[in-house]
Design a protein around this motif. Sequence first.
Motif, PDB file in Angstrom:
ATOM      1  N   PRO A 167       0.802  -1.235   0.000  1.00 31.06           N
ATOM      2  CA  PRO A 167       0.000   0.000   0.000  1.00 31.06           C
ATOM      3  C   PRO A 167       0.826   1.271   0.000  1.00 31.06           C
ATOM      4  CG  PRO A 167       0.053  -0.943   2.194  1.00 31.06           C
ATOM      5  CD  PRO A 167       0.732  -1.939   1.296  1.00 31.06           C
ATOM      6  N   THR A 191      -3.719  -1.496   7.442  1.00 23.62           N
ATOM      7  CA  THR A 191      -4.240  -2.533   6.567  1.00 23.62           C
ATOM      8  C   THR A 191      -3.421  -3.809   6.690  1.00 23.62           C
ATOM      9  OG1 THR A 191      -2.920  -1.824   4.659  1.00 23.62           O
ATOM     10  CG2 THR A 191      -5.143  -0.874   4.904  1.00 23.62           C
ATOM     11  N   TRP A 193      -2.608  -7.262   4.416  1.00 27.89           N
ATOM     12  CA  TRP A 193      -2.643  -7.796   3.068  1.00 27.89           C
ATOM     13  C   TRP A 193      -2.311  -9.284   3.088  1.00 27.89           C
ATOM     14  CZ3 TRP A 193      -1.809  -4.539  -1.785  1.00 27.89           C
ATOM     15  CH2 TRP A 193      -2.223  -3.216  -1.570  1.00 27.89           C
ATOM     16  N   VAL A 205      -7.269  -7.692   0.903  1.00 30.43           N
ATOM     17  CA  VAL A 205      -6.842  -6.577   1.743  1.00 30.43           C
ATOM     18  C   VAL A 205      -7.875  -6.437   2.855  1.00 30.43           C
ATOM     19  CG1 VAL A 205      -6.377  -4.113   1.903  1.00 30.43           C
ATOM     20  CG2 VAL A 205      -5.681  -5.384  -0.143  1.00 30.43           C
ATOM     21  N   SER A 207      -9.315  -4.376   5.974  1.00 34.89           N
ATOM     22  CA  SER A 207      -9.337  -3.018   6.512  1.00 34.89           C
ATOM     23  C   SER A 207     -10.263  -2.963   7.719  1.00 34.89           C
ATOM     24  CB  SER A 207      -9.824  -2.026   5.450  1.00 34.89           C
ATOM     25  OG  SER A 207      -8.943  -2.007   4.352  1.00 34.89           O
TER      26      SER A 207
END
Length: 414
Positions: A167, A191, A193, A205, A207
């Motif tokens: 990111p 985040t 991943w 991903v 969040s």
Amino acid sequence: MQPGGAPSSSRAEESGGGEEEDVFVDAGEVAHEEVLEGAEDGQSGVEQQSGDAEMEDNSASAGDGEGVEELPDDSVQGFFAHTDSVFCVAANPVKTNIVISGGADDRAYLWDASNGEKLQEFGAYPDSVIQVQFNHSGKLVAIGVMDGSIAVHSAEDGTLAAALESPGADLVCLSWHPKGDVLLAGYADGTLWMYKLPEGTCMQVFSGHSDSINKCMFTPNGQNAVSIAEDGACIVWNPKTAEARVRVQGPAFHTAAVNALAIRNESDVLLTGGGDQVAKLVQVETGRVLGTLSGHKDAVEDVGFSCGLPLCATASMDNTVRIFDLNNHRQHTLMQHDDCVVKLAWHPTEPPLIYSGSVDGTVRVWDARSGQCGRTWRGHMAGVLDFALATGSGHPDVVITAGDDNVSLVFMRE
């Protein structure tokens, strides 16, 4: 955790089947949290403060030269190619003599712990190497750089398998799936991943955190991903959908950043440690807080479950390792270092034994039942920031360290 096992306060550091209903738990509404005070330093509970009471005396001895003190060195081997602090180290789970280390010199090295021979050099990278991890088969190794970049190489010939998309935020943590070639990465933007290897594609991903993720891992059965963060939250994720199955946060959980995470082998209970000086036991399925383990006087930096005894351990910046009884959540034993304890590791097949590494420059092995120190290994001229424990039938336990003095040392438990 921060770079390797460095204290968090000094950071420069196949899923299950059908559809499930998400469970979001505000720990402030938990009705039956069991908050049990651990024994303080003067209380009973088989408590022993035994950093000085060792079965073997490994104290420094004076050198032959007048006025010159000989520095003790218990290592049997070392690796000296790094030119700055070594932040992280890992041992191959199959070929346990093969080691990877990374550090502030923006490089990672694959080397042989049996003779100190350099096998591969990776870098120079744009920033410090803060994470190194072998996959379950020992055939792939992930190298995580603080600037957010991740390179996955063959552990056999060093060839690049994949350079992973990120990111653009700083990387904090990495963790492989226990059975498949799937890698989790936690970033400072909050985040998480998930990547498929060796293709290098991003699968999900996740969040949900509002601040940097401090640690991530899969449950041992591989059916959940778990993350903890600076925002004081712990989230259990569905790897297939990237949805939060359980979120634990609030005053009955941690009231500061969550620094440490361990998951019991049965994949049913989490153990977390925080900047609020306590550890929490949490049910994976529901997020219910089962108990609070207290007694530390500074941030909890690492935690772990014993593989064969109803015990768990916490390591803290207050220089101690504390053992707690899972049956009653009370402190069982206390072990003392001379500086912050940054990492611990239970022996996988000898349940009473637990290893700890400290900024005091030592690694120690303890009997968790009595608190007695079985051995102290010295040799570093600065703090131990991380260590890897290599065990296996037919050879003694080997401890490989990452040192703030730019070296990795190899110690052996005879």
